[in-house]
Design a protein around this motif. Structure first.
Motif, short mmCIF file in Angstrom:
data_model
loop_
_atom_site.label_atom_id
_atom_site.label_comp_id
_atom_site.label_asym_id
_atom_site.label_seq_id
_atom_site.Cartn_x
_atom_site.Cartn_y
_atom_site.Cartn_z
N GLY A 291 17.30 19.08 -32.78
CA GLY A 291 16.40 20.20 -33.01
C GLY A 291 17.16 21.36 -33.61
N ASP A 292 16.51 22.50 -33.74
CA ASP A 292 17.14 23.66 -34.36
C ASP A 292 18.36 24.16 -33.58
OD1 ASP A 292 15.33 23.68 -36.43
OD2 ASP A 292 14.01 25.13 -35.46
N ASP A 293 18.35 23.99 -32.26
CA ASP A 293 19.44 24.52 -31.45
C ASP A 293 19.98 23.51 -30.44
OD1 ASP A 293 17.32 24.42 -29.69
OD2 ASP A 293 17.73 26.38 -28.80
N PHE A 294 19.76 22.22 -30.68
CA PHE A 294 20.28 21.23 -29.74
C PHE A 294 20.53 19.89 -30.41
CE2 PHE A 294 15.85 20.05 -29.78
CZ PHE A 294 15.85 18.68 -29.57
N LEU A 295 21.34 19.07 -29.76
CA LEU A 295 21.57 17.68 -30.15
C LEU A 295 21.69 16.88 -28.86
CD1 LEU A 295 22.22 15.53 -32.35
CD2 LEU A 295 24.63 16.16 -32.07
N THR A 296 21.05 15.72 -28.81
CA THR A 296 21.09 14.86 -27.63
C THR A 296 21.63 13.48 -28.01
OG1 THR A 296 19.19 15.99 -26.65
CG2 THR A 296 19.72 13.81 -25.77
N VAL B 169 22.64 7.77 -19.25
CA VAL B 169 22.79 9.22 -19.16
C VAL B 169 22.56 9.81 -20.55
CG1 VAL B 169 24.23 9.35 -17.10
CG2 VAL B 169 25.32 9.01 -19.32
N TYR B 170 21.98 11.01 -20.54
CA TYR B 170 21.67 11.74 -21.77
C TYR B 170 22.41 13.07 -21.75
CZ TYR B 170 17.80 8.46 -22.18
OH TYR B 170 17.04 7.31 -22.28
N ALA B 171 23.11 13.38 -22.81
CA ALA B 171 23.82 14.65 -22.93
C ALA B 171 23.15 15.48 -24.01
CB ALA B 171 25.27 14.41 -23.29
N THR B 172 22.76 16.71 -23.65
CA THR B 172 22.15 17.61 -24.61
C THR B 172 23.01 18.85 -24.75
OG1 THR B 172 19.92 16.83 -24.09
CG2 THR B 172 20.09 18.99 -25.15
N ALA B 173 23.47 19.10 -25.98
CA ALA B 173 24.26 20.29 -26.29
C ALA B 173 23.32 21.36 -26.81
CB ALA B 173 25.31 19.96 -27.34
N LYS B 174 23.39 22.54 -26.18
CA LYS B 174 22.61 23.71 -26.63
C LYS B 174 23.59 24.82 -26.97
CE LYS B 174 18.32 22.65 -24.34
NZ LYS B 174 17.26 23.10 -23.47
N ASN B 175 23.35 25.46 -28.10
CA ASN B 175 24.25 26.50 -28.58
C ASN B 175 24.13 27.77 -27.76
OD1 ASN B 175 24.67 28.88 -30.87
ND2 ASN B 175 26.13 27.19 -30.91
N ILE B 176 25.28 28.30 -27.35
CA ILE B 176 25.37 29.58 -26.65
C ILE B 176 25.86 30.65 -27.61
CG2 ILE B 176 26.54 30.83 -24.80
CD1 ILE B 176 26.69 28.17 -23.28
N HIS B 177 26.85 30.29 -28.44
CA HIS B 177 27.43 31.24 -29.40
C HIS B 177 27.76 30.50 -30.68
CE1 HIS B 177 30.01 34.30 -31.17
NE2 HIS B 177 30.95 33.39 -31.29
N LYS B 178 27.33 31.06 -31.79
CA LYS B 178 27.60 30.47 -33.10
C LYS B 178 28.28 31.53 -33.96
CE LYS B 178 23.98 29.92 -35.49
NZ LYS B 178 22.72 29.54 -36.08
N GLY B 179 29.61 31.59 -33.89
CA GLY B 179 30.36 32.56 -34.68
C GLY B 179 30.91 31.93 -35.94
N SER C 194 34.10 31.55 -36.60
CA SER C 194 35.29 30.74 -36.33
C SER C 194 35.22 29.94 -35.04
CB SER C 194 36.53 31.63 -36.30
OG SER C 194 36.42 32.60 -35.28
N THR C 195 34.29 30.27 -34.14
CA THR C 195 34.14 29.48 -32.91
C THR C 195 32.67 29.27 -32.58
OG1 THR C 195 34.23 31.42 -31.45
CG2 THR C 195 36.32 30.26 -31.86
N HIS C 196 32.41 28.16 -31.94
CA HIS C 196 31.08 27.81 -31.42
C HIS C 196 31.24 27.48 -29.94
CE1 HIS C 196 29.86 26.12 -35.65
NE2 HIS C 196 30.04 27.44 -35.66
N LEU C 197 30.29 27.94 -29.13
CA LEU C 197 30.28 27.63 -27.70
C LEU C 197 29.00 26.88 -27.39
CD1 LEU C 197 31.47 27.91 -24.84
CD2 LEU C 197 30.30 30.12 -24.68
N TRP C 198 29.14 25.76 -26.69
CA TRP C 198 28.02 24.89 -26.35
C TRP C 198 27.94 24.67 -24.85
CZ3 TRP C 198 24.70 23.38 -30.09
CH2 TRP C 198 25.14 23.53 -31.41
N GLU C 199 26.73 24.63 -24.33
CA GLU C 199 26.50 24.15 -22.97
C GLU C 199 25.95 22.74 -23.11
OE1 GLU C 199 24.80 26.05 -19.09
OE2 GLU C 199 23.13 25.40 -20.35
N VAL C 200 26.58 21.81 -22.43
CA VAL C 200 26.16 20.41 -22.50
C VAL C 200 25.69 19.99 -21.10
CG1 VAL C 200 26.80 18.05 -23.09
CG2 VAL C 200 27.87 19.98 -24.30
N THR C 201 24.43 19.60 -21.02
CA THR C 201 23.84 19.15 -19.76
C THR C 201 23.68 17.64 -19.82
OG1 THR C 201 22.65 21.24 -19.60
CG2 THR C 201 21.89 19.44 -18.19
#
Length: 138
Positions: free
Chosen positions: A30-35, A97-107, A109-116
């Motif tokens: 999706g626009d802000d996630f990948l599973t 198991v399913y892992a979904t990464a959602k963007n927290i910060h998109k800079g 030089s760095t990106h921060l992801w929360e993966v559930t």
């Protein structure tokens, strides 16, 4: 590129990698996630017959790294994971198991992801945070 083609392209890149070894497959975007999903079988068990934390971490890092690729200039840049922190909440012996990464910060030089990571019954298995660095290709 449509969603199905994008997922197919990402899955094609898994050949002859750890992702293929662990049977990891990207299943939704999706626009802000990948599973991605990974089957839980003896292939990813630790000696006590439970899902190995390292396999779970590999799944989390896989989806977190891949997700950053949607926010960079792939011709001139690439992603490297520089930090992964994961908490394991519940054990799992079989299933998926399913892992979904959602963007927290998109800079720049760095990106921060929360993966559930959840199982097929939506039980929380693990939660991770991943930081990626954006580097220039030489």
């Amino acid at each position: 590129m449509d969603t199905e083609s994008l997922l197919a392209a990402f899955n094609a890149r898994n050949k002859n990698t750890l992702m293929e070894t662990l049977d990891i497959e990207y299943v939704a975007i999706g626009d802000d996630f990948l599973t991605a999903k990974m089957p839980v079988s003896p292939k990813v068990h630790q000696p006590y017959g439970q899902l190995h934390g390292g396999a779970t971490a590999a799944l989390a890092e896989t989806v977190g790294s891949a997700a950053s690729n949607f926010f960079i200039d792939n011709k001139n840049q690439f992603i490297n994971g520089i930090q992964l922190s994961i908490n394991h909440i519940k054990s799992k012996r079989e299933g998926i198991v399913y892992a979904t990464a959602k963007n927290i910060h998109k800079g720049k030089s760095t990106h921060l992801w929360e993966v559930t990571i959840v199982d097929e019954n939506d039980n929380l298995i693990s939660v991770a945070k991943m930081t990626n660095i954006v580097l220039a290709k030489k």
